[in-house]
Design a protein around this motif. Structure first.
Motif, PDB file in Angstrom:
ATOM      1  N   HIS A   1      14.912 -18.299 -23.816  1.00  0.00           N
ATOM      2  CA  HIS A   1      15.097 -17.731 -25.010  1.00  0.00           C
ATOM      3  C   HIS A   1      15.457 -16.305 -24.825  1.00  0.00           C
ATOM      4  N   ALA A   2      16.478 -15.980 -23.987  1.00  0.00           N
ATOM      5  CA  ALA A   2      17.071 -14.538 -23.884  1.00  0.00           C
ATOM      6  C   ALA A   2      17.783 -13.972 -25.275  1.00  0.00           C
ATOM      7  N   ASP A   3      17.751 -14.934 -26.140  1.00  0.00           N
ATOM      8  CA  ASP A   3      18.570 -14.060 -27.605  1.00  0.00           C
ATOM      9  C   ASP A   3      17.359 -13.765 -28.570  1.00  0.00           C
ATOM     10  N   ARG A   4      16.164 -13.711 -28.066  1.00  0.00           N
ATOM     11  CA  ARG A   4      15.187 -13.156 -28.993  1.00  0.00           C
ATOM     12  C   ARG A   4      15.412 -11.682 -29.001  1.00  0.00           C
ATOM     13  N   PRO A   5      14.908 -10.988 -30.310  1.00  0.00           N
ATOM     14  CA  PRO A   5      15.140  -9.767 -30.382  1.00  0.00           C
ATOM     15  C   PRO A   5      14.448  -8.734 -29.344  1.00  0.00           C
ATOM     16  N   ALA A   6      15.013  -7.532 -28.841  1.00  0.00           N
ATOM     17  CA  ALA A   6      14.684  -6.916 -27.782  1.00  0.00           C
ATOM     18  C   ALA A   6      13.359  -6.023 -28.251  1.00  0.00           C
ATOM     19  N   MET A   7      13.098  -5.838 -29.234  1.00  0.00           N
ATOM     20  CA  MET A   7      12.223  -5.007 -29.920  1.00  0.00           C
ATOM     21  C   MET A   7      11.288  -5.523 -30.620  1.00  0.00           C
ATOM     22  N   PRO A   8       9.790  -5.440 -30.978  1.00  0.00           N
ATOM     23  CA  PRO A   8       9.088  -5.887 -32.121  1.00  0.00           C
ATOM     24  C   PRO A   8       9.528  -5.637 -33.443  1.00  0.00           C
ATOM     25  N   ILE A   9       9.353  -6.350 -34.456  1.00  0.00           N
ATOM     26  CA  ILE A   9       9.881  -6.297 -35.714  1.00  0.00           C
ATOM     27  C   ILE A   9       8.691  -5.360 -36.283  1.00  0.00           C
ATOM     28  N   VAL A  10       7.768  -5.058 -35.678  1.00  0.00           N
ATOM     29  CA  VAL A  10       6.676  -4.022 -36.324  1.00  0.00           C
ATOM     30  C   VAL A  10       6.085  -3.079 -35.226  1.00  0.00           C
ATOM     31  N   ASP A  11       5.510  -2.101 -35.488  1.00  0.00           N
ATOM     32  CA  ASP A  11       4.770  -1.393 -34.518  1.00  0.00           C
ATOM     33  C   ASP A  11       3.439  -1.878 -34.262  1.00  0.00           C
ATOM     34  N   VAL A  12       3.265  -2.566 -33.408  1.00  0.00           N
ATOM     35  CA  VAL A  12       1.872  -3.309 -33.199  1.00  0.00           C
ATOM     36  C   VAL A  12       0.780  -2.489 -33.417  1.00  0.00           C
ATOM     37  N   PRO A  13       0.251  -1.367 -32.690  1.00  0.00           N
ATOM     38  CA  PRO A  13      -0.768  -0.850 -33.072  1.00  0.00           C
ATOM     39  C   PRO A  13      -0.818  -0.211 -34.322  1.00  0.00           C
ATOM     40  N   ASN A  14       0.187   0.356 -34.849  1.00  0.00           N
ATOM     41  CA  ASN A  14       0.206   1.037 -36.344  1.00  0.00           C
ATOM     42  C   ASN A  14       0.004  -0.053 -37.374  1.00  0.00           C
ATOM     43  N   SER A  15       0.817  -1.341 -37.073  1.00  0.00           N
ATOM     44  CA  SER A  15       0.548  -2.390 -38.164  1.00  0.00           C
ATOM     45  C   SER A  15      -1.072  -2.870 -38.020  1.00  0.00           C
ATOM     46  N   LEU A  16      -1.782  -2.825 -37.191  1.00  0.00           N
ATOM     47  CA  LEU A  16      -3.067  -3.327 -37.017  1.00  0.00           C
ATOM     48  C   LEU A  16      -4.048  -2.366 -37.487  1.00  0.00           C
ATOM     49  N   ASP A  17      -3.515  -0.897 -37.437  1.00  0.00           N
ATOM     50  CA  ASP A  17      -4.228   0.062 -37.981  1.00  0.00           C
ATOM     51  C   ASP A  17      -4.206   0.007 -39.600  1.00  0.00           C
ATOM     52  N   ALA A  18      -2.885  -0.229 -39.977  1.00  0.00           N
ATOM     53  CA  ALA A  18      -2.760  -0.335 -41.611  1.00  0.00           C
ATOM     54  C   ALA A  18      -3.468  -1.469 -42.167  1.00  0.00           C
ATOM     55  N   ALA A  19      -3.500  -2.574 -41.491  1.00  0.00           N
ATOM     56  CA  ALA A  19      -4.292  -3.811 -41.766  1.00  0.00           C
ATOM     57  C   ALA A  19      -5.634  -3.618 -42.200  1.00  0.00           C
ATOM     58  N   GLU A  20      -6.265  -2.865 -41.246  1.00  0.00           N
ATOM     59  CA  GLU A  20      -7.596  -2.477 -41.387  1.00  0.00           C
ATOM     60  C   GLU A  20      -7.767  -1.506 -42.615  1.00  0.00           C
ATOM     61  N   ARG A  21      -7.090  -0.813 -42.976  1.00  0.00           N
ATOM     62  CA  ARG A  21      -7.159  -0.012 -44.000  1.00  0.00           C
ATOM     63  C   ARG A  21      -7.184  -0.765 -45.246  1.00  0.00           C
ATOM     64  N   ARG A  22      -6.156  -1.676 -45.293  1.00  0.00           N
ATOM     65  CA  ARG A  22      -5.925  -2.640 -46.181  1.00  0.00           C
ATOM     66  C   ARG A  22      -7.396  -3.462 -46.688  1.00  0.00           C
ATOM     67  N   TRP A  23      -7.615  -3.866 -45.490  1.00  0.00           N
ATOM     68  CA  TRP A  23      -9.134  -4.599 -45.603  1.00  0.00           C
ATOM     69  C   TRP A  23     -10.250  -3.658 -46.142  1.00  0.00           C
ATOM     70  N   ARG A  24     -10.456  -2.586 -45.478  1.00  0.00           N
ATOM     71  CA  ARG A  24     -11.478  -1.687 -46.018  1.00  0.00           C
ATOM     72  C   ARG A  24     -11.275  -1.314 -47.518  1.00  0.00           C
ATOM     73  N   SER A  25     -10.230  -1.182 -47.995  1.00  0.00           N
ATOM     74  CA  SER A  25      -9.831  -0.842 -49.254  1.00  0.00           C
ATOM     75  C   SER A  25     -10.327  -1.890 -50.490  1.00  0.00           C
ATOM     76  N   THR A  26     -10.554  -3.043 -49.879  1.00  0.00           N
ATOM     77  CA  THR A  26     -11.090  -4.206 -50.771  1.00  0.00           C
ATOM     78  C   THR A  26     -12.749  -4.335 -50.534  1.00  0.00           C
ATOM     79  N   ARG A  27     -13.143  -3.679 -49.613  1.00  0.00           N
ATOM     80  CA  ARG A  27     -14.668  -3.877 -49.445  1.00  0.00           C
ATOM     81  C   ARG A  27     -15.693  -3.392 -50.547  1.00  0.00           C
TER      82      ARG A  27
END
Length: 460
Positions: free
Chosen positions: A434-460
């Protein structure tokens, strides 16, 4: 609830209980002429999901049909047969009863909302002629539905109570013989995939495990893995593996369709402990069976809430569903090797390890900000071991909207890859072509996880 009438000619409606061992439908027949029936409901198995893919993919459908074929052979060995029909059960089954002169239809309750809706329609049509039996449970219970109503929202609390006050139920005795129908019946053909407008999937040479459908194959797999291969003694140590045939039991496809009984599997672990060794590893397989039992009871308890965006927790958490994120995840094109390898394995085989499932679910809902229900629908389409309660319960849990209250739980998929695939063998195995896959992630992995935690905390 209607009770079985031992003198009534009875149709046994097999659903997610495609087996003859530990079979609750065989109870109380006492020489009654008996005939099995399985109905392919096009709404459930042939329709497209609203997202545009089949609700049941070709591999899942093939595994299911193989299970039906094996059940027919095993019922014939017991002296009866299995009718196979295509249609809506609530319309087809009453007409079939009239055609055959059947006086009773017996079935076991199922927790899914679609399944329960069909049961209610049949009850309205058939009344006392529909013997709807209690749901099958791992632990002995006088009233499983009452257990579901009182179910704690924390699995560990329920597990401790069960282990203290209940016993894992022993499997029911096997039937030696069933009384055949008094006249010849056209059992009907078991459709092949092309008959249903589907393609026969080719086996993937990268797959380490073959999954032949049916009770016979499921029993053979259990014996091979636990006893012949002696792998049960190391199950907890190896269960997070990614490559190979025996790192986990891989019994889930047969358990999902009821080709294997959870009670029987639990009984075999206890036999193993008596004959060989008892340790945390042997207990852990029963622990996994308890999770499945808990999810079934939870689906009875929560009903439609289990499928809503806020899940059983009725969470206010919502997802942005950025364009193309779901498609990239589904197709294994995110550029995050560990995620993509798991998604490619799923599409190629209909199976994915438990470790992989946790990571791809976290990545879709936390890093890609995609509605958890989209992932649950794709798993429904692809997994050989799809079963509504476990699938939707696990996805809600992964997304943070399940009934079991936890803090924010997002997986660091890069760290998980380093831990569970340290030499990259799993990724290489599935991504080599599967060499035709994208060379880079479509998201910034650490930052996107941090953003998800902020969204989660905003609903608590």
């Amino acid at each position: 609830m209607a009770r079985p009438n031992p003198s009534a000619r009875t149709l046994l409606w097999f659903r997610r209980d495609l087996r003859t061992h530990d079979q609750p439908l065989f109870g109380g027949l006492d020489g009654t002429p008996t005939l099995g029936v399985w109905v392919l409901d096009p709404r459930e198995l042939l329709a497209d999901d609203p997202l545009g893919f089949p609700r049941a993919g070709d591999r899942r459908l093939r595994f299911l049909l193989a299970g039906v074929a094996d059940l027919r052979e095993r019922l014939r060995a017991l002296g009866t047969d299995l009718l196979v029909r295509i249609g809506e059960p609530e319309r087809l089954l009453p007409a079939l009863m009239d055609e055959l002169g059947a006086e009773q239809l017996a079935a076991t309750r199922h927790p899914g909302t679609e399944e329960r809706a069909v049961e209610k329609r049949l009850l309205r049509t058939l009344g006392d002629r529909f013997a709807l039996r209690d749901p099958d449970t791992l632990f002995a219970s006088d009233d499983p539905l009452a257990d579901a109503r009182e179910l704690p929202n924390v699995f560990s609390k329920w597990r401790r109570a069960m282990e203290k006050h209940r016993e894992v139920a022993a499997p029911r005795p096997d039937a030696d013989r069933l009384t055949p129908w008094p006249r010849p019946i056209d059992a009907g053909p078991i459709p092949a995939l092309p008959d249903l407008g589907r393609s026969v999937p080719e086996p993937d040479p990268r797959a380490s495990t073959d999954f032949p459908g049916g009770e016979t194959a499921g029993l053979a797999r259990l014996h091979h893995w636990a006893f012949a291969g002696d792998h049960l003694r190391r199950y907890k140590q190896t269960r997070n593996g990614l490559l190979g045939d025996d790192f986990s039991s891989k019994l889930s496809p047969w358990l999902a369709l009821g080709c294997l009984s959870p009670r029987f599997v639990a009984a075999e672990t206890l036999r193993y402990e008596r004959e060989r060794v008892a340790n945390d590893d042997t207990y852990w397989l029963r622990f996994e069976l308890m999770w499945a039992d808990y999810f079934r009871l939870a689906l009875f308890q929560h009903g439609p809430d289990a499928f809503r965006v806020g899940g059983p927790a009725e969470s206010a958490l919502r997802w942005g569903n950025p364009p193309d994120h779901f498609d990239a995840w589904r197709d294994g094109r995110t550029g995050v090797d560990f995620v993509d390898a798991n998604m490619i394995e799923l599409a190629a085989t209909g199976f994915m390890s438990n470790r992989g499932r946790q990571n791809v679910a976290s990545f879709l809902t936390k890093n890609l900000d995609v509605d958890w229900r989209w992932g649950a629908r794709w798993f429904e389409s692809q997994l050989l071991d799809y079963e509504p309660a476990a699938n939707w319960g696990n996805w809600a849990y992964a997304a943070g909207v399940g009934a079991d209250p936890r803090g924010f739980r997002g997986f660091d998929v890069i760290g998980q890859a380093r831990r569970y695939d340290p030499d990259g063998a799993y990724v290489e195995h599935w991504l080599a072509n599967h060499a035709d896959r994208p060379a880079m992630p479509i998201v910034d992995v650490p930052n996107s996880l941090d953003a998800a935690e902020r969204r989660w905390r905003s609903t608590r």
